[in-house]
Design an enzyme around this catalytic site. Structure first.
Site, mmCIF file in Angstrom:
data_model
loop_
_atom_site.group_PDB
_atom_site.id
_atom_site.type_symbol
_atom_site.label_atom_id
_atom_site.label_comp_id
_atom_site.label_asym_id
_atom_site.label_seq_id
_atom_site.Cartn_x
_atom_site.Cartn_y
_atom_site.Cartn_z
ATOM 1 N N THR A 14 0.824 -1.217 0.000
ATOM 2 C CA THR A 14 0.000 0.000 0.000
ATOM 3 C C THR A 14 0.856 1.265 0.000
ATOM 4 O O THR A 14 0.636 2.177 -0.802
ATOM 5 C CB THR A 14 -0.905 -0.009 1.257
ATOM 6 O OG1 THR A 14 -1.588 -1.256 1.287
ATOM 7 C CG2 THR A 14 -1.891 1.117 1.250
ATOM 8 N N GLU A 131 9.356 9.588 9.338
ATOM 9 C CA GLU A 131 8.066 10.258 9.592
ATOM 10 C C GLU A 131 6.881 9.316 9.431
ATOM 11 O O GLU A 131 5.905 9.376 10.196
ATOM 12 C CB GLU A 131 7.921 11.459 8.643
ATOM 13 C CG GLU A 131 6.725 12.339 8.911
ATOM 14 C CD GLU A 131 6.819 13.041 10.266
ATOM 15 O OE1 GLU A 131 6.157 12.555 11.199
ATOM 16 O OE2 GLU A 131 7.551 14.042 10.385
ATOM 17 N N LYS A 207 5.361 3.077 18.325
ATOM 18 C CA LYS A 207 5.324 4.501 17.942
ATOM 19 C C LYS A 207 5.639 5.386 19.150
ATOM 20 O O LYS A 207 6.392 6.357 19.044
ATOM 21 C CB LYS A 207 3.943 4.844 17.377
ATOM 22 C CG LYS A 207 3.632 4.105 16.072
ATOM 23 C CD LYS A 207 2.163 4.211 15.704
ATOM 24 C CE LYS A 207 1.843 3.393 14.461
ATOM 25 N NZ LYS A 207 0.401 3.252 14.207
HETATM 26 N N1 HSE Z 1 -2.257 -0.635 12.040
HETATM 27 C C1 HSE Z 1 -1.987 0.735 12.322
HETATM 28 C C2 HSE Z 1 -3.251 1.420 12.792
HETATM 29 C C3 HSE Z 1 -1.416 1.503 11.155
HETATM 30 O O1 HSE Z 1 -4.310 0.804 12.829
HETATM 31 O O2 HSE Z 1 -3.182 2.585 13.149
HETATM 32 C C4 HSE Z 1 0.009 1.157 10.921
HETATM 33 O O3 HSE Z 1 0.802 1.460 12.014
#
Ligand code: HSE
Length: 428
Positions: A14, A131, A207
């Site tokens: 993607t 980013e 993250k």
């Molecule tokens: N799977 C993640 C989400 C996106 O649902 O936010 C990719 O980190």
């Protein structure tokens, strides 16, 4: 005009396809903005013969991403394969060893190996930019690294997994339970190949660990993130919390206090009318607090082709402009080992329990909380048809240790069915 900046793109899922699309659509715009042509030299993916809905003509093909990372006609290795180890890490290491800059969307790889990769890149004079790894299209890495460079960061907080936010907000809106909405998210293609990365809080924890490193100048330490997913959140939790003026979010919080670095990615309550409380569906929100700026709130799409590719292109454009920032905002050698906070900063908590409906039951609960030093702010008991009564308690600020003591006390009585559900309330 300087030489064109030549990209090698590894991974045509993607995000990779999104990057190719932007490159084809906005070549001129990017050239005007950066003062330099940006071109794709070569690409690599697992399968060559597949209709991806975008033309790959004019690009060389490599079956092996490591070979792509070695090519002499690639200046920037764009890693969009994913996976914390394996081919992604091998190819990134190869690119760095060859002195190439790296742009990646790979949060898992950086959360686990970020320090090593940052040191290796700096030794070669290369940069790693990421980013797209955090909160999709939201430019939060740039905001933290550059926009807030003049601040001592006091707290980083946010909803960083759109799938979890989708499931939780749909539970609230439709009155359906977790399992039904997990299936709905699956049908919509929202879940990662390993869904536990989403609903177990791991993706969002990766993250948070990356943002905490930039915010506090500490070595990225995903293993120190206190993690809890959303699987145990019931419809009852959602509706009762709403009744008390709250929403439940999978919320990341990172702060550096005298106790050490606290990193948590856990279900929390937030005020329903706060920006985080109002966040619906698959959208992400990151709240950044600094001593001078006070608070900023960034909101936007956390996943998807366009938003994530947009973030990749922001890093590519920076490199084309000659902007070279250390991976975590300061030289890797200067990042500190994070002293781990033994316990979370005190906060109010929400307790939901099923209480035996008999004389003195509520008084016992209040006594046990009092003996543990937990003060009650608000309490509500609901009407009921059976032998137990649903009771909600919102406490004043307290510690998880005090709540553990109270839970141990509850277990010794016969007035509560099971352990109470206990969720932290995060102030905004
Ligand atoms: N799977 C993640 C989400 C996106 O649902 O936010 C990719 O980190």
């Amino acid at each position: 005009m300087p030489q064109p900046l030549r990209l090698g793109i590894a991974g045509l899922g993607t995000v990779g396809v999104g990057v190719v699309r932007i490159m084809r659509k906005h070549a001129k715009l990017l050239q005007q903005r950066t003062g330099r042509d940006i071109v794709i030299t070569a690409v690599s993916a697992r399968t060559r013969d597949k209709d991806r809905g975008v033309s790959l003509s004019g690009y060389e093909w490599e079956d092996d991403p490591v070979a792509l990372a070695r090519r002499g006609d690639v200046d920037v290795f764009v890693e969009l394969m994913g996976g914390s180890d394996g081919p992604a890490k091998a190819a990134v290491e190869t690119a760095i060893a060859a002195g190439k800059d790296v742009v990646t969307a790979n949060k898992a790889m950086l959360a686990l190996h970020g320090q090593h990769l940052a040191e290796a890149a700096e030794a070669e004079g290369a940069v790693i930019r990421f980013e797209a790894a955090v909160a999709g299209g939201i430019p939060v890495v740039k905001a933290l690294t550059e926009g807030l460079a003049g601040n001592e960061i006091t707290r980083v907080m946010g909803v960083m997994n759109g799938t979890c936010n989708y499931i939780l907000t749909r539970m609230q809106a439709t009155g359906q339970g977790y399992n039904a909405l997990f299936e709905e998210a699956d049908k919509l293609g929202y879940l990662e190949a390993d869904p536990n990365l989403d609903v177990g809080g791991i993706d969002a924890g990766h993250k948070l660990a990356l943002l905490a490193s930039i915010a506090f100048g500490t070595k990225v330490s995903f293993d120190k993130v206190v993690l809890e997913g959303i699987q145990r959140i019931s419809l009852d939790d959602i509706t009762r919390a709403a009744d008390m003026g709250f929403r439940i979010k999978l919320l990341g919080v990172a702060q550096l206090t005298a106790r050490g670095l606290e990193q948590r990615m856990t279900p929390c309550l937030v005020p329903a009318l706060s920006p985080l409380g109002q966040l619906e569906g698959g959208t992400n929100m990151v709240v950044l607090e600094g001593d001078s700026v006070e608070q900023i709130v960034l909101r936007g799409p956390g996943a998807g082709e366009g938003p994530t590719a947009s973030a990749v292109m922001s890093d590519v454009a920076d490199i084309a402009r000659g902007i070279r920032v250390s991976t975590f905002g300061q030289p890797a050698a200067s990042l500190k080992d994070a002293p781990v906070s033994g316990s979370a900063v005190p906060a109010p908590y929400y307790l939901r329990m099923e209480l035996q409906d008999k004389p003195g039951a509520l008084a016992k609960v209040a006594t046990i909380l009092g003996e543990a030093g937990v003060s009650i702010d608000r309490m509500r008991q609901y009407g009921h048809a059976d032998a137990t009564a649903p009771v909600l308690i919102v406490t004043h600020k307290t510690t998880s240790a005090a709540l553990d003591q109270a839970t141990a006390g509850f277990r010794k009585t016969d007035v509560i069915v099971g352990d109470p559900v206990s969720l932290r309330i995060e102030a905004l």
